[in-house]
Design an enzyme around this catalytic site. Structure first.
Site, PDB file in Angstrom:
ATOM      1  N   HIS A  55      30.440  44.486  41.162  1.00  0.00           N
ATOM      2  CA  HIS A  55      31.770  43.971  40.761  1.00  0.00           C
ATOM      3  C   HIS A  55      32.471  44.993  39.871  1.00  0.00           C
ATOM      4  CE1 HIS A  55      34.477  40.430  39.695  1.00  0.00           C
ATOM      5  NE2 HIS A  55      34.927  41.434  38.953  1.00  0.00           N
ATOM      6  N   HIS A  57      36.571  47.098  39.379  1.00  0.00           N
ATOM      7  CA  HIS A  57      37.968  47.253  39.812  1.00  0.00           C
ATOM      8  C   HIS A  57      38.266  48.743  39.798  1.00  0.00           C
ATOM      9  CE1 HIS A  57      39.004  42.894  39.288  1.00  0.00           C
ATOM     10  NE2 HIS A  57      37.894  42.979  38.569  1.00  0.00           N
ATOM     11  N   GLN A 150      45.292  39.569  41.676  1.00  0.00           N
ATOM     12  CA  GLN A 150      45.245  39.583  40.204  1.00  0.00           C
ATOM     13  C   GLN A 150      46.201  38.582  39.561  1.00  0.00           C
ATOM     14  OE1 GLN A 150      43.489  42.046  37.612  1.00  0.00           O
ATOM     15  NE2 GLN A 150      43.934  39.972  36.934  1.00  0.00           N
ATOM     16  N   HIS A 208      37.157  35.556  41.691  1.00  0.00           N
ATOM     17  CA  HIS A 208      37.179  35.565  40.230  1.00  0.00           C
ATOM     18  C   HIS A 208      37.309  34.108  39.806  1.00  0.00           C
ATOM     19  CE1 HIS A 208      37.647  39.836  40.367  1.00  0.00           C
ATOM     20  NE2 HIS A 208      37.750  39.919  39.060  1.00  0.00           N
ATOM     21  N   GLU A 211      37.195  32.565  34.897  1.00  0.00           N
ATOM     22  CA  GLU A 211      37.016  33.604  33.868  1.00  0.00           C
ATOM     23  C   GLU A 211      37.913  33.265  32.691  1.00  0.00           C
ATOM     24  OE1 GLU A 211      38.095  37.613  34.879  1.00  0.00           O
ATOM     25  OE2 GLU A 211      36.988  38.455  33.191  1.00  0.00           O
ATOM     26  N   ASP A 307      32.430  45.744  36.032  1.00  0.00           N
ATOM     27  CA  ASP A 307      33.758  45.119  36.067  1.00  0.00           C
ATOM     28  C   ASP A 307      34.890  46.118  35.841  1.00  0.00           C
ATOM     29  OD1 ASP A 307      35.574  43.087  36.472  1.00  0.00           O
ATOM     30  OD2 ASP A 307      35.255  42.109  34.539  1.00  0.00           O
TER      31      ASP A 307
HETATM   32 FE   FE2 Z   1      36.686  41.319  37.650  1.00  0.00          FE
END
Ligand code: FE2
Length: 411
Positions: A55, A57, A150, A208, A211, A307
């Site tokens: 995971h 980005h 996002q 996601h 979170e 992440d």
């Molecule tokens: Fe993430």
């Protein structure tokens, strides 16, 4: 090539490994070198399957402070900072940064990467760049691309169409971000949409999910129920699930049954969520990490991700998955001897299940010869002493190497 005298995955007996035509041909004690065969004496070292970043980005990596720093350290200020940086995106900018990040990861033994790529961008610039890089870099790293909304699916203009466009362009997995959607209804609808999209295009799913420190954030039960009912089961991953940290125990006990039935995977991101979560708390401050220890105890698959690497959500990072393990073991209180010894699985074997790599991953005869050689006798010591990764072989080809660290105390 013959690699001699290694401990494979914490084994107590040493083995030799013969690699031929990019595959593990033979593994066992005291293999005899063939005439003219290259021999690598690795006495006193540890062999592990390659590390997997399950995971990250990559599209946002190496952008911290551009154009502004995330001063509050919250997820939501991170999203605002990124919205500004996104305005400046070009394909070249994404490619340059991702190539640098992939090289950093390679130095740290990473050979497989699942990257989420922001598709709340009408031009889908980063998605286009990552799909091209997936091909360009395939000899050194296997990249899986998740279409990641996002700024939401139903809360972002044309969000559903952008998701479908990204999947048509070639994304490997469908994402969602239910806790960020405007309403609970949007959250549920967005998960349903993502699951249907994945079914229609035969894709994996990585959401996601929850979170946030809001104990009322219940995207996970929706995702798990749909995974179970649709039969997508272990093709589905719930990332983050930090709200689960704050759920009451009665609810978690009930939820656990569904999670087991659903067979979904979990990815926890200990570096980033220790940094981002609990920001609205005074004291006591919640750790904001999902219940890794309890999930593993129930036989549920969990891996660790980094992440973010030096971006609006996390201002540090060199792409070393062992940093995520180190932090995760502390905050999840998984510091028993065997837990530390086995913790490499959180960034290797378990992550391979999440990425659906199948049986061709692992140090086994017949598999592609992809493996790491670490300057330690077992993973406990490799983690504790920050041992060098001496060699990283992918399909029998050396893609990164380091010299043993020279450390001298002058007294
Ligand atoms: Fe993430």
């Amino acid at each position: 090539m013959l690699i001699q005298n290694v401990w494979i995955e914490n084994a107590t007996e040493v083995s030799d490994i013969r690699v031929t035509d990019g595959k593990f041909e033979e593994i066992g004690p005291d293999l005899t070198p063939r005439p003219g065969e290259e021999v690598l004496d690795c006495t006193g070292t540890l062999v592990l399957p390659p590390f997997i970043e399950s995971h990250v980005h990559l599209d946002t990596c190496l952008t911290a402070g551009e154009p502004v720093w995330n001063q509050s350290g919250t997820l939501f200020e991170g999203i605002q900072c990124w919205a500004m940086r996104k305005e400046m995106l070009s394909k070249q900018d994404v490619k340059d940064r991702v190539r640098r990040a992939v090289r950093m990861q390679a130095q740290n033994g990473v050979q497989f990467v699942r990257t989420h790529v922001d598709v709340t961008d009408p031009k889908l610039t980063a998605m286009e760049a990552l799909l091209e890089l997936r091909e360009e870099l395939r000899d050194t790293v296997d990249i899986q691309v998740v279409a990641f909304p996002q700024e939401g699916i139903d809360s972002y203009p044309n969000g559903r169409q952008l998701m479908e466009d990204a999947v048509r362009m070639g994304a490997d997995a469908v994402g969602a971000i239910p806790h960020f959607e405007f309403t609970r209804e949007y959250a549920v609808d967005s998960v349903n949409f993502a699951m249907k999209l994945a079914e229609r295009y035969d894709k994996l799913v990585d959401v996601h999910c929850d979170e946030i420190d809001d104990e009322q954030s219940r995207g996970l039960e929706v995702l798990a129920a749909r995974a179970y009912e649709s039969g997508l089961t272990d093709r589905v991953t719930a990332s983050h699930t930090t709200a689960m940290h704050s759920y009451n125990n009665a609810y978690v006990t009930k939820l656990m049954r569904l999670l087991k039935l659903s067979k979904i995977n979990f990815v926890s991101n200990p570096l980033v969520n220790t940094h981002l979560q609990g920001r609205m708390d005074t004291y006591p401050k919640r750790r904001g990490i999902t219940r890794v220890k309890e999930l593993l105890a129930e036989g549920i698959n969990v891996s660790f991700g980094h992440d973010d690497i030096f971006d609006p959500w996390y201002p540090l990072g060199t792409g070393d998955m062992r940093d995520a393990v180190f932090m995760g073991l502390h905050v999840c209180q998984m510091m028993g001897y065997q837990e530390i010894m086995d913790s490499y699985k959180l960034i290797s074997t378990n992550a391979a299940k999440t990425l659906h790599l199948g049986s061709c991953y692992g140090v086994r005869v017949g598999n592609p010869a992809s493996f790491l050689v670490l300057d330690a006798d077992n993973f406990y010591n490799a983690l504790n002493r920050k041992s060098e990764i001496l060699y990283s072989f992918k399909n029998g080809r050396l893609i990164a190497k380091s010299a043993p660290a020279q450390r001298e105390v002058l007294f």
